[in-house]
Design a protein around this motif. Sequence first.
Motif, short mmCIF file in Angstrom:
data_model
loop_
_atom_site.label_atom_id
_atom_site.label_comp_id
_atom_site.label_asym_id
_atom_site.label_seq_id
_atom_site.Cartn_x
_atom_site.Cartn_y
_atom_site.Cartn_z
N SER A 267 39.48 31.42 43.21
CA SER A 267 40.19 32.70 43.15
C SER A 267 41.44 32.61 42.27
N ALA A 268 42.01 31.41 42.16
CA ALA A 268 43.16 31.23 41.26
C ALA A 268 42.76 31.54 39.83
N VAL A 269 41.56 31.10 39.44
CA VAL A 269 41.07 31.37 38.09
C VAL A 269 40.80 32.86 37.93
N GLU A 270 40.19 33.46 38.92
CA GLU A 270 39.81 34.86 38.83
C GLU A 270 41.02 35.80 38.75
N ASN A 271 42.14 35.37 39.31
CA ASN A 271 43.29 36.27 39.41
C ASN A 271 44.49 35.90 38.57
N LEU A 272 44.64 34.62 38.19
CA LEU A 272 45.85 34.20 37.50
C LEU A 272 45.60 33.71 36.07
N ILE A 273 44.35 33.47 35.70
CA ILE A 273 44.08 32.73 34.48
C ILE A 273 44.42 33.52 33.21
N SER A 274 44.44 34.83 33.28
CA SER A 274 44.68 35.62 32.07
C SER A 274 46.12 35.52 31.58
N GLU A 275 47.00 34.95 32.39
CA GLU A 275 48.41 34.90 32.03
C GLU A 275 48.92 33.48 31.87
N VAL A 276 48.02 32.53 31.59
CA VAL A 276 48.44 31.15 31.35
C VAL A 276 47.80 30.63 30.06
N ASP A 277 48.34 29.53 29.55
CA ASP A 277 47.83 28.89 28.34
C ASP A 277 46.99 27.66 28.64
N CYS A 278 47.13 27.13 29.84
CA CYS A 278 46.51 25.85 30.18
C CYS A 278 46.27 25.81 31.68
N ALA A 279 45.12 25.27 32.08
CA ALA A 279 44.81 25.09 33.49
C ALA A 279 44.42 23.64 33.74
N VAL A 280 44.82 23.13 34.90
CA VAL A 280 44.44 21.77 35.30
C VAL A 280 43.64 21.88 36.59
N VAL A 281 42.38 21.47 36.53
CA VAL A 281 41.46 21.52 37.66
C VAL A 281 41.59 20.21 38.43
N VAL A 282 41.93 20.29 39.72
CA VAL A 282 42.19 19.10 40.52
C VAL A 282 41.23 19.06 41.71
N ASP A 283 40.29 18.14 41.65
CA ASP A 283 39.28 17.96 42.70
C ASP A 283 39.11 16.46 42.91
N VAL A 284 39.98 15.89 43.73
CA VAL A 284 40.17 14.44 43.78
C VAL A 284 38.95 13.69 44.30
N MET A 285 38.32 14.18 45.37
CA MET A 285 37.23 13.43 46.01
C MET A 285 35.92 14.22 45.95
#
Length: 247
Positions: free
Chosen positions: A18-36
């Motif tokens: 949901s972070a991608v669906e709602n916030l991604i249009s207003e950023v230049d870079c995203a870091v996907v964090v899925d540790v395990m």
Amino acid sequence: MHWFSQEKFENRLECGISAVENLISEVDCAVVVDVMSFSTCVSSAINNGAAIYPYPWKDASAIAYGMGLGASTASLDRRFSGEGYSLSPTSIKNISEGERLVLPSPNGSAISFKARDAEIAVFSGCFRNRIATAKACRTFERILLIPCGERWADGSLRPCIEDYVAACGIIAALGRENLSPEAQAAVAVWQYYQKQDLQPLRECSSALELIQRGVGEDVDFCLELDKSKKACRLLGNAYISTQVASR
């Protein structure tokens, strides 16, 4: 400005797809964090000079996708002991330079591709490449950290503390002052866990799941800090290496 956008701030943090669906249009870079284990598998492979092709379904179609690419496909069974690789990060630590591996991972893959489709820079981050990821992202002004979390049986988001703390560590390593309240809190969380050498995370829900499934060695591997000098950037359909010079 939407009330949830964190638009006033350079560094932002929000969980799940949901972070991608709602916030991604207003950023230049995203870091996907899925540790395990998605992000740690990606880092483990990229650190050796291999390439990872994320795939959003855990079924037989992953093998066909890999064959079309001329790539291997990771086994869905973490305890797989035959030739090749699995979704266990430790199974990938000896992958050879130049190899290509399809990684079936609905969560990390889906978030990665959804962010990519917004035509921004996308990185995969974890504890092992924390500083490398921060250094690679410093050229971007507006950065969104996305702790992926997992899913409950009903499909709802199950936030995962290990993803959150790793994202917190990357935010701290970025060293910026213009942080959203969410990102400010993350720095404080990082400082708490760093003082304890991440030890409490060895008893978090995701760690206990891996231990119960007989792959406890993955917990130790996933919680190793700053072992890789390479950031992992998604270009096209593959994560590849971004070498970060020592400073």
